[in-house]
Design a protein around this motif. Structure first.
Motif, short mmCIF file in Angstrom:
data_model
loop_
_atom_site.label_atom_id
_atom_site.label_comp_id
_atom_site.label_asym_id
_atom_site.label_seq_id
_atom_site.Cartn_x
_atom_site.Cartn_y
_atom_site.Cartn_z
N LEU A 99 -26.62 -34.59 14.67
CA LEU A 99 -27.31 -35.97 14.35
C LEU A 99 -27.58 -37.19 14.90
CD1 LEU A 99 -27.49 -36.51 10.73
CD2 LEU A 99 -25.52 -37.74 11.15
N GLY A 100 -26.58 -37.49 15.30
CA GLY A 100 -27.47 -38.38 16.80
C GLY A 100 -28.75 -37.93 17.13
N GLN A 101 -29.10 -36.58 17.41
CA GLN A 101 -30.08 -36.44 18.03
C GLN A 101 -31.17 -36.63 17.08
OE1 GLN A 101 -29.56 -32.67 19.60
NE2 GLN A 101 -28.17 -32.94 21.53
N LEU A 102 -30.48 -36.15 16.10
CA LEU A 102 -31.84 -36.15 14.31
C LEU A 102 -32.55 -37.68 15.07
CD1 LEU A 102 -31.36 -33.14 12.63
CD2 LEU A 102 -33.04 -33.59 13.78
N ILE A 103 -31.76 -38.38 14.45
CA ILE A 103 -31.68 -40.27 14.50
C ILE A 103 -32.35 -40.28 15.16
CG2 ILE A 103 -30.83 -42.03 14.22
CD1 ILE A 103 -28.65 -40.42 12.41
N GLY A 104 -32.42 -39.95 17.16
CA GLY A 104 -32.45 -40.50 17.95
C GLY A 104 -34.03 -40.24 17.49
N ASN A 105 -34.19 -39.13 17.23
CA ASN A 105 -36.15 -38.91 18.26
C ASN A 105 -37.02 -40.13 17.79
OD1 ASN A 105 -37.75 -37.09 17.88
ND2 ASN A 105 -37.24 -35.39 16.92
N LYS A 106 -37.81 -39.48 18.83
CA LYS A 106 -38.28 -40.69 19.35
C LYS A 106 -39.54 -40.31 18.30
CE LYS A 106 -36.01 -42.94 22.29
NZ LYS A 106 -34.65 -43.77 21.45
N PHE A 107 -40.45 -39.15 18.19
CA PHE A 107 -41.49 -38.69 17.66
C PHE A 107 -41.54 -39.20 16.37
CE2 PHE A 107 -44.22 -35.46 15.18
CZ PHE A 107 -44.97 -35.94 16.06
#
Length: 161
Positions: A99-107
């Motif tokens: 979830l953290g990686q999805l929210i932090g997706n820069k694109f």
């Protein structure tokens, strides 16, 4: 105390709204620069040389800009509703790390920033069209740049999906 500011800084920079806010401010600054160019002698010269860059009717310019603004708002709502659905599914089925990686997706943040920036550009531009006794003031170069941004946003939407 220094540690407190470091944590606040990290929280702000890693926020989902950080890049969209910076990009939106960039679009606002660009709009101001383009309007200044539109009303400068150089902008009038460009519009004088390229007759197709002129907009003579204020209501036409307002209609174009309002249609673009409403369309990009719809595009933004649709795009990020899909992101929220994915985040909701990820939150219920996977670990917090995913979830953290999805929210932090820069694109995703950059796309959101470009959409919001285009909307801000359109609204700011819409507020500058004047139809007064001394003449009609239509920022045609800025309006055509907005049309270009809209086309770019459509292709960005296709890539985003």
């Amino acid at each position: 105390m220094n540690n407190f500011f470091q944590k606040k800084y990290q929280k702000t920079v890693n926020s989902i709204a950080f890049y969209p806010a910076i990009i939106a401010l960039g679009f606002l600054a660009l709009c101001g620069l383009m309007i200044t160019l539109d009303y400068s002698g150089q902008g009038k010269f460009i519009k004088g040389q390229l007759h197709w860059l002129r907009l003579k009717d204020a209501s036409t310019a307002r209609s174009i800009i309002a249609a673009i603004a409403s369309g990009i708002i719809s595009l933004t709502v649709f795009s990020f509703s899909m992101v929220m659905i994915v985040l909701n599914q990820a939150a219920s089925q996977m670990s917090n790390r995913v979830l953290g990686q999805l929210i932090g997706n820069k694109f995703q943040q950059i796309v959101l920033g470009i959409y919001i920036g285009t909307i801000i550009y359109a609204f700011f531009l819409l507020s500058t069209i004047r139809d007064i006794d001394s003449g009609i003031y239509i920022p045609a170069l800025s309006t055509y740049l907005l049309i270009f941004f809209t086309i770019f946003d459509i292709f960005l939407f296709i890539y985003f999906l």
